[in-house]
Enzyme design. Sequence first.
Site, PDB file in Angstrom:
ATOM      1  N   LYS A 339       0.821  -1.212   0.000  1.00  0.00           N
ATOM      2  CA  LYS A 339       0.000   0.000   0.000  1.00  0.00           C
ATOM      3  C   LYS A 339       0.856   1.264   0.000  1.00  0.00           C
ATOM      4  CE  LYS A 339      -3.778   2.425   0.144  1.00  0.00           C
ATOM      5  NZ  LYS A 339      -4.281   2.706  -1.222  1.00  0.00           N
TER       6      LYS A 339
HETATM    7  C1  F6R Z   1      -1.500   3.582  -7.138  1.00  0.00           C
HETATM    8  C2  F6R Z   1      -0.973   3.985  -5.857  1.00  0.00           C
HETATM    9  C3  F6R Z   1       0.418   4.537  -5.802  1.00  0.00           C
HETATM   10  C4  F6R Z   1       0.489   5.714  -4.856  1.00  0.00           C
HETATM   11  C5  F6R Z   1       1.910   6.221  -4.700  1.00  0.00           C
HETATM   12  C6  F6R Z   1       1.958   7.475  -3.867  1.00  0.00           C
HETATM   13  O1  F6R Z   1      -2.818   3.131  -7.044  1.00  0.00           O
HETATM   14  O2  F6R Z   1      -1.637   3.891  -4.841  1.00  0.00           O
HETATM   15  O3  F6R Z   1       0.853   4.939  -7.081  1.00  0.00           O
HETATM   16  O4  F6R Z   1      -0.309   6.728  -5.379  1.00  0.00           O
HETATM   17  O5  F6R Z   1       2.666   5.217  -4.112  1.00  0.00           O
HETATM   18  O6  F6R Z   1       1.487   7.256  -2.600  1.00  0.00           O
HETATM   19  P1  F6R Z   1       1.166   8.435  -1.599  1.00  0.00           P
HETATM   20  O7  F6R Z   1       0.023   9.176  -2.208  1.00  0.00           O
HETATM   21  O8  F6R Z   1       0.809   7.749  -0.313  1.00  0.00           O
HETATM   22  O9  F6R Z   1       2.391   9.278  -1.514  1.00  0.00           O
END
Ligand code: F6R
Length: 344
Positions: A339
């Site tokens: 995640k």
């Molecule tokens: C795709 C996804 C990833 C995140 C990326 C940034 O569905 O979830 O591409 O968007 O790892 O994550 P954050 O927004 O937590 O910095």
Amino acid sequence: VTSVLHSEINEQPDAIKRAIAGAKQATLALVAEAKRRDVKYIVLAARGTSDNAATYGRYLFEIVCGIPVGLAAPSVHTLYEAKISYRDALVIGVSQSGAGEDINEVIGQARKAGALTLAITNTESSVLAQTAEHVLLCHAGVERAVAATKTYTTTLALFALLASLWSESGELQTHLERVPEAMEQVLTASQNTVPVVARTLIHAERMLTVARGLHYATAIESALKIAETTYTATQPFSSADLLHGPIASVAVRTPCLLFVPNGKTAPMMNEVGDKLSARGARVIRLSSDGTDSLDYLPLVPPGTELLSPLVDIVPAQLLAYHLCLARGLDPDNPRGLTKVTVTR
Ligand code: F6R
């Protein structure tokens, strides 16, 4: 078995309502300070889906607020240790988790260098939220699917809220409040159409997603969603860039998802669609005035082109989900991904 991804896609109309209501006061406070400090340009720093959201923010702020916007290259700070002057800038870090080290470093450096700083995040307790002076929360609720959906659309909603309050556009705000309804309608319209089209894509090894202007964000986010959940090599293009060379690589029967929402880009999107068809590609149009066929997915216009990306991504999210199911893959847990991804 219900999939978390599918539930989260369906939660989006409610999540948008919470985002708009929950962040209004904080957005007003930020706008007041930005005006007091006479902010002259905006820099957005983000990764992955949040970076795709930032691309929407860039077009929106430039179109609605008339303020220049750039996307940060985080390695300029993290690898090259550049000292940049951020005088008169508003620097916005966008991250659902608020945990990305590179994004946090950009915001920390920008704040030291005199910028007004803002975090847009779904995680109140995150380092990003603590690093920036101002915080706008997505209020999306915990997102459990690895593929981000409701954090993407709530981030777009926060950009729209910010642009509407910054520009004092009552019209944009009114339309924004109606977005959840358009989203409900597109969810309903997709129920029978998307699974059928998805099943025709089972053997596709390569796909293209194509859009222009404000909708380029929809092309890059669709490609990310389809690639990470279905493992199809999916390349996003601005329709203009596609014509500048890469169209030559499009083979016969390659599926091309063409976003043709109502508005400025529709005529040129239709032209590009004809050029792709002439090369024998399989063109699947996403539009609000198509006809029932395997080469069409329905869109629902939310009253203004400016907010169309909030709604248009939904059929693409569902296409990724249904293609996953059609291939017997687990939509909630793409192979080899977690995640939260931390990069520097
Ligand atoms: C795709 C996804 C990833 C995140 C990326 C940034 O569905 O979830 O591409 O968007 O790892 O994550 P954050 O927004 O937590 O910095």
